[in-house]
Design an enzyme around this catalytic site. Sequence first.
Site, PDB file in Angstrom:
ATOM      1  N   GLU B  38      33.230  93.722  57.854  1.00  0.00           N
ATOM      2  CA  GLU B  38      34.367  94.146  58.877  1.00  0.00           C
ATOM      3  C   GLU B  38      35.496  93.857  58.213  1.00  0.00           C
ATOM      4  O   GLU B  38      35.504  93.056  57.636  1.00  0.00           O
ATOM      5  CB  GLU B  38      33.691  93.238  59.905  1.00  0.00           C
ATOM      6  CG  GLU B  38      34.536  93.341  61.244  1.00  0.00           C
ATOM      7  CD  GLU B  38      34.264  92.368  62.286  1.00  0.00           C
ATOM      8  OE1 GLU B  38      33.664  91.260  62.180  1.00  0.00           O
ATOM      9  OE2 GLU B  38      34.575  92.475  63.359  1.00  0.00           O
ATOM     10  N   LYS B 109      33.589  99.424  66.973  1.00  0.00           N
ATOM     11  CA  LYS B 109      32.847  98.145  67.676  1.00  0.00           C
ATOM     12  C   LYS B 109      32.966  98.148  69.346  1.00  0.00           C
ATOM     13  O   LYS B 109      34.162  98.349  69.788  1.00  0.00           O
ATOM     14  CB  LYS B 109      33.690  97.050  67.143  1.00  0.00           C
ATOM     15  CG  LYS B 109      32.863  95.779  67.576  1.00  0.00           C
ATOM     16  CD  LYS B 109      33.777  94.560  66.620  1.00  0.00           C
ATOM     17  CE  LYS B 109      32.814  93.246  66.729  1.00  0.00           C
ATOM     18  NZ  LYS B 109      33.503  92.227  66.195  1.00  0.00           N
ATOM     19  N   CYS B 142      29.451  93.232  63.539  1.00  0.00           N
ATOM     20  CA  CYS B 142      29.462  92.024  63.742  1.00  0.00           C
ATOM     21  C   CYS B 142      28.957  91.481  65.084  1.00  0.00           C
ATOM     22  O   CYS B 142      27.647  91.448  65.244  1.00  0.00           O
ATOM     23  CB  CYS B 142      30.791  91.284  63.592  1.00  0.00           C
ATOM     24  SG  CYS B 142      30.801  89.637  63.192  1.00  0.00           S
ATOM     25  N   VAL B 169      31.242  83.961  61.904  1.00  0.00           N
ATOM     26  CA  VAL B 169      31.795  82.618  61.944  1.00  0.00           C
ATOM     27  C   VAL B 169      30.932  81.498  62.557  1.00  0.00           C
ATOM     28  O   VAL B 169      31.029  80.375  62.021  1.00  0.00           O
ATOM     29  CB  VAL B 169      33.203  82.421  62.616  1.00  0.00           C
ATOM     30  CG1 VAL B 169      34.181  83.217  62.092  1.00  0.00           C
ATOM     31  CG2 VAL B 169      33.037  82.731  64.257  1.00  0.00           C
TER      32      VAL B 169
END
Lengths: 263, 263
Positions: B38, B109, B142, B169
């Site tokens: 990304e 997205k 993501c 993350v």
Amino acid sequence: MRVGYVQFEPRFGEVKRNIGRAIEMMGSERADLWVLPELFSTGYLFVSREELMGLAEPVPEGPTTQALLDFSRKANATVVAGLAERAGDKVYNAAVIVGPAGLIGRYRKIHLFGKEKLWFDPGDLPLEPMDLGGVKIGVMICFDHFFPETARTLALRGAQILCHPANLVLPGMGQLSMRVRAMENRVFAVTANRIGGEARGGEELRFTGESQIVAPEGAVLLRASPEGEEVGVVEIDPEKALDKRVTRYNDLFADRRPEFYGA
Amino acid sequence: MRVGYVQFEPRFGEVKRNIGRAIEMMGSERADLWVLPELFSTGYLFVSREELMGLAEPVPEGPTTQALLDFSRKANATVVAGLAERAGDKVYNAAVIVGPAGLIGRYRKIHLFGKEKLWFDPGDLPLEPMDLGGVKIGVMICFDHFFPETARTLALRGAQILCHPANLVLPGMGQLSMRVRAMENRVFAVTANRIGGEARGGEELRFTGESQIVAPEGAVLLRASPEGEEVGVVEIDPEKALDKRVTRYNDLFADRRPEFYGA
């Protein structure tokens, strides 16, 4: 709220013995909500519709539901248990939800697995959470976990705890999937899986144990062994499952964009 | 068909350098389909809409898409790459899909994460698989992985390979979820995650690497380390993703019961 699973090895066709064993195990610890495996009182590998019909029971009149109602009253606990339900000429891979005040509800598995399709009728009841005096639970059975829509529907309708009676045979897959079901819906998930094996009608199955309790962020709070008879109980706060935020900016339900979803 | 991921550490704002590094890494192995992370050419942690607008690019005119088109032509490969797309006064966390014959498509997205909501516009394009000469790919970015409807919609519409540029993350969560996305839809899934960290605007993020390629039954075919710059390539047979059977009796798509699903 104390939630628990019973992981044990039912013996095929020994309904009275299996009920007794499950109740004995629930008696060894205190929980507010117990989950038992799929088809816990009959065993799993039927070889004909006739055999299944002979072992299936009406709900709530049958011995399995009656014994659970009795336990539930005495122990002041709710029990979610998988059993074979006979209803007229239909028979379902079902679950009963019984509480101290009586039968709370039933669920009939909507996604049948393997040869279940030969013997059982497909579930015909809506995926509707059940209210345990302020806490909503959603019931789904074994292979239902493979379809994300099952848990999603229950959670969108308010379920805070997914109760998942299972007879899982693919090692680790159901356990993995139920972690993601908890995470993506921000709910608790209790999977009660059986252990041991069955060899009937030319087929042999091993069940994979590893019953588990998962938190809304996907963490495994407790997991049983792959082969032992075990109860597991965890204290949870079901209120946590009402909060769908994963960051300050993200609420998993508010962030859905249904206008983009579909076949 | 050889599919691969590029896992590397973009440097914030160093667009030319990041493009060069990604192309250099793709040049080190042969693949038919590459997935890049990304926002691979800009980095992730923007601190204002103005800063983002200054680094975002029109598609296909911008330098990132142009460089990828050039690579794609020379390498005879398709590339799925996450980038910041500027379109008039809108700006998207987007992905371009480029092939030897030119731009194949773009995706924007639809589920923005965290502060992305402050800087980016939400995606406005349908979840539509793209045809690479007989093999259909679905693109999701993501946090889209957190919503089972994203992968489900792409798969129901024919995607055989989920291409998933990411800047994950939360350690292990996206990787876990993408295994289940592959399994529940019986498709391949290629996640290209970045590594390293960014500290900007009073926020600090570490990205978790572990890019992976997953098979339709949920097995991890290849997984990168949590911290290294790596490419990974696996030979797959995309035809396998057309077969939704998990047992002789079960087809994951035919077994769905949409009449029971919904909010």
